[in-house]
Write an enzyme that holds these catalytic residues in place. Sequence first.
Site, PDB file in Angstrom:
ATOM      1  N   CYS A  37       1.062  -1.201  -0.210  1.00 56.77           N
ATOM      2  CA  CYS A  37       0.159   0.024  -0.077  1.00 56.77           C
ATOM      3  C   CYS A  37       0.908   1.234  -0.079  1.00 56.77           C
ATOM      4  CB  CYS A  37      -1.023   0.016   1.099  1.00 56.77           C
ATOM      5  SG  CYS A  37      -2.442   1.067   1.059  1.00 56.77           S
ATOM      6  N   HIS A  38       0.652   2.181   0.794  1.00 55.41           N
ATOM      7  CA  HIS A  38       1.558   3.527   0.905  1.00 55.41           C
ATOM      8  C   HIS A  38       2.847   3.128   1.449  1.00 55.41           C
ATOM      9  CE1 HIS A  38      -2.616   5.420   1.069  1.00 55.41           C
ATOM     10  NE2 HIS A  38      -1.971   6.094   0.345  1.00 55.41           N
ATOM     11  N   GLU A  95      -6.501   6.314  -4.342  1.00 51.64           N
ATOM     12  CA  GLU A  95      -6.325   7.647  -3.584  1.00 51.64           C
ATOM     13  C   GLU A  95      -7.419   8.764  -3.989  1.00 51.64           C
ATOM     14  OE1 GLU A  95      -4.944   8.562  -0.814  1.00 51.64           O
ATOM     15  OE2 GLU A  95      -2.938   8.139  -1.438  1.00 51.64           O
TER      16      GLU A  95
END
Length: 226
Positions: free
Chosen positions: A134-135, A165
């Site tokens: 993910c991030h 996002e």
Amino acid sequence: MTKKVLVVVTSTNRFSDLDRATGLWLSESVHFHAVMADHGIDVDYVSSQGGYVPLDPGSLDGMDDTTWAYYNDSAFRNHYLAQSLKPQDVNPQDYAAIYFAGGHGAMWDFPNNPDLMSIADAIHANGGVTAAVCHGVVGLLGLHETDGQELIASKQVAGFSNEEEQQNQLTDAVPFLTQDALIKAGGKYSQSAAYTPHVVTDGRLVTGQNPQSARGVGEAVLQLLA
């Protein structure tokens, strides 16, 4: 030596320009953690500042059984979340893999962080596995192969998509977009439908797209460690 895995989590507790809390997306650490625990592999947590790990409030909504089990475990909270290691307390030689968990907080303290980079580069140089989800994949930015080139250059990678996002309505709240940054760094980016599992392995690099991919990243790391 018993194999250990280092889980990297954020110390950032809010968006820089918004009165909005953030931090670790809890399922992204504990789903991975659970795979390791189920196979007898110990993990340590490290954060950029050490100590208390802030949790993204959104990650406490709709928790599944695994996330509840860890969240309800006072030993887990008091050790891993309240007392994460500082980077200077980590000996890279102790770890067979490193895993960058996400949550929006990672966007601020993971990329090109010299303390985290030195640990990750050392683990990779020692033949270890590098993983992220993910991030958390922004922690790969600035990492290097042993020949000096960027770790993700020309490699197959996944990470939080621009579409995801946008669905979060946070496109303008983050310092940059994860997908764009991976591509700019030379990664061969791929994605699945928003919020469906997508895990990519390229050599000793494992990446996952979103929170739904964390368990799959753990399973892929396990295969490489075996």
